[in-house]
Design a protein around this motif. Structure first.
Motif, PDB file in Angstrom:
ATOM      1  N   PHE A  38       1.049  -1.073  -0.191  1.00  0.00           N
ATOM      2  CA  PHE A  38       0.285   0.089  -0.031  1.00  0.00           C
ATOM      3  C   PHE A  38       0.660   1.210   0.270  1.00  0.00           C
ATOM      4  N   LYS A  39       2.001   0.908   0.728  1.00  0.00           N
ATOM      5  CA  LYS A  39       2.873   2.256   0.580  1.00  0.00           C
ATOM      6  C   LYS A  39       3.071   3.087  -0.413  1.00  0.00           C
ATOM      7  N   THR A  40       3.966   1.573  -1.847  1.00  0.00           N
ATOM      8  CA  THR A  40       3.994   1.356  -3.102  1.00  0.00           C
ATOM      9  C   THR A  40       2.721   1.642  -3.758  1.00  0.00           C
ATOM     10  N   PHE A  41       1.605   1.366  -3.399  1.00  0.00           N
ATOM     11  CA  PHE A  41      -0.205   1.602  -3.774  1.00  0.00           C
ATOM     12  C   PHE A  41      -0.017   3.423  -4.286  1.00  0.00           C
ATOM     13  N   GLU A  42       0.287   4.480  -2.541  1.00  0.00           N
ATOM     14  CA  GLU A  42       0.222   5.986  -2.706  1.00  0.00           C
ATOM     15  C   GLU A  42       1.213   6.192  -3.046  1.00  0.00           C
ATOM     16  N   ARG A  43       2.811   5.586  -3.401  1.00  0.00           N
ATOM     17  CA  ARG A  43       3.326   6.213  -4.280  1.00  0.00           C
ATOM     18  C   ARG A  43       2.845   6.526  -5.760  1.00  0.00           C
ATOM     19  N   VAL A  44       2.905   5.209  -6.205  1.00  0.00           N
ATOM     20  CA  VAL A  44       2.272   5.260  -7.638  1.00  0.00           C
ATOM     21  C   VAL A  44       1.182   6.324  -8.198  1.00  0.00           C
ATOM     22  N   TYR A  45       0.293   6.719  -6.586  1.00  0.00           N
ATOM     23  CA  TYR A  45      -1.192   7.507  -7.283  1.00  0.00           C
ATOM     24  C   TYR A  45      -0.709   9.151  -6.694  1.00  0.00           C
ATOM     25  N   ALA A  46       0.449   9.598  -6.047  1.00  0.00           N
ATOM     26  CA  ALA A  46       1.551  10.216  -6.090  1.00  0.00           C
ATOM     27  C   ALA A  46       1.956  11.000  -7.453  1.00  0.00           C
ATOM     28  N   LEU A  47       2.330  10.412  -8.003  1.00  0.00           N
ATOM     29  CA  LEU A  47       3.001   9.865  -9.476  1.00  0.00           C
ATOM     30  C   LEU A  47       2.036  10.472  -9.638  1.00  0.00           C
ATOM     31  N   LYS A  48       1.345   9.831 -10.093  1.00  0.00           N
ATOM     32  CA  LYS A  48      -0.036  10.428 -10.989  1.00  0.00           C
ATOM     33  C   LYS A  48      -0.709  11.434 -11.055  1.00  0.00           C
ATOM     34  N   ALA A  49      -0.854  11.810 -10.106  1.00  0.00           N
ATOM     35  CA  ALA A  49      -1.483  13.937  -9.457  1.00  0.00           C
ATOM     36  C   ALA A  49      -0.725  14.422  -9.908  1.00  0.00           C
ATOM     37  N   SER A  50       0.802  14.213  -9.701  1.00  0.00           N
ATOM     38  CA  SER A  50       1.761  15.050 -10.039  1.00  0.00           C
ATOM     39  C   SER A  50       2.140  15.236 -11.954  1.00  0.00           C
ATOM     40  N   TYR A  51       2.156  13.874 -12.250  1.00  0.00           N
ATOM     41  CA  TYR A  51       1.389  14.142 -13.772  1.00  0.00           C
ATOM     42  C   TYR A  51       1.148  14.511 -14.320  1.00  0.00           C
TER      43      TYR A  51
END
Length: 248
Positions: free
Chosen positions: A220-233
């Motif tokens: 889930f930590k990885t999951f949150e990182r993916v969605y933080a990247l998605k939001a940034s992109y």
């Protein structure tokens, strides 16, 4: 990387990154360890080995020319993971399997869906893989398998970044409410997937110093990182003012 052409050149330049791996020795893989990892590594090797036909077909409906060429290189990299694991298995005298119901289920789900949901399922598998190979690396005494795990983990990290960029591209014109609904759906799907993964691979993960709670926390930590990247992109794409890209 701020466009698909940049990702294309990344995957193109990464094509020979397994050339340094030494396949001449498998010292350290004892009988007990072989028994421990056999079923688990068989399933993951099968999961990595996909022709990617449906994903490629989805990509061809995506109105971004560079994306199709990039997906072809991405699929080839995933297939290389399967080949490397397969080669290790041959050296270790671990037979390959032709199918497993969990892998088949994931493929059917991806095949029935459009590009966005197919990528979402793929992201789920890659989140799991990132933690799994971390555990497998710690569980094995084989220097060869540790090398393979290290390299695949680095690849999976970039794959997740690539998929975050793709999802940002698809969703940049979506409402905030729809984005939150999709986020919740993905979170629930990941939670269910982790239960199945622990059931089939828990012994290896435990040997790799994971408990169920630490394994799920890592995922889930990885999951949150993916969605933080998605939001940034997504913010960057909106700022660039690129036109809407349609998905059919």
């Amino acid at each position: 990387m701020n466009d698909f052409k940049s990702w294309y050149y990344y995957f193109l330049g990464n094509a020979d990154h397994f050339d340094h791996i030494n396949f001449h020795s498998i010292a350290g893989l004892g009988k007990a360890e072989k028994k421990l990892i056999t079923s688990s590594i068989q399933q993951f090797q099968k999961g990595e080995n996909s022709e990617g036909k449906h994903l490629l077909n989805h990509a061809k409906r995506y109105y971004e020319p560079a994306y199709v060429d990039t997906i072809k290189l991405f699929i080839r990299e995933e297939q290389t993971h399967a080949l490397l694991l397969g080669r290790f298995m041959e050296i270790a005298h671990i037979p390959k399997i032709k199918k497993h119901w969990l892998d088949s289920a994931f493929r059917k789900i991806r095949n029935m869906m459009g590009l966005e949901l197919s990528i979402t399922v793929l992201v789920t598998a890659e989140i799991v893989a990132a933690s799994y190979y971390s555990g497998l690396k710690k569980a094995t005494s084989s220097g060869l398998l540790k090398q393979i795990c290290n390299r695949i983990m680095k690849d999976e990290d970039k794959h997740l970044e690539f998929q975050a960029y793709t999802l940002a591209h698809i969703n940049k014109n979506s409402s905030e409410g729809l984005k939150q609904l999709k986020l919740l759906g993905h979170r629930l799907f990941l939670a269910g997937t982790l239960l199945l993964v622990w059931y089939y691979h828990g012994k290896v993960l435990k040997a790799g110093k994971y408990r169920f709670d630490t394994f799920t926390q890592h995922c889930f930590k990885t999951f949150e990182r993916v969605y933080a990247l998605k939001a940034s992109y997504g913010r960057a794409l909106v700022k660039q003012g690129q036109g809407k890209i349609a998905v059919t």
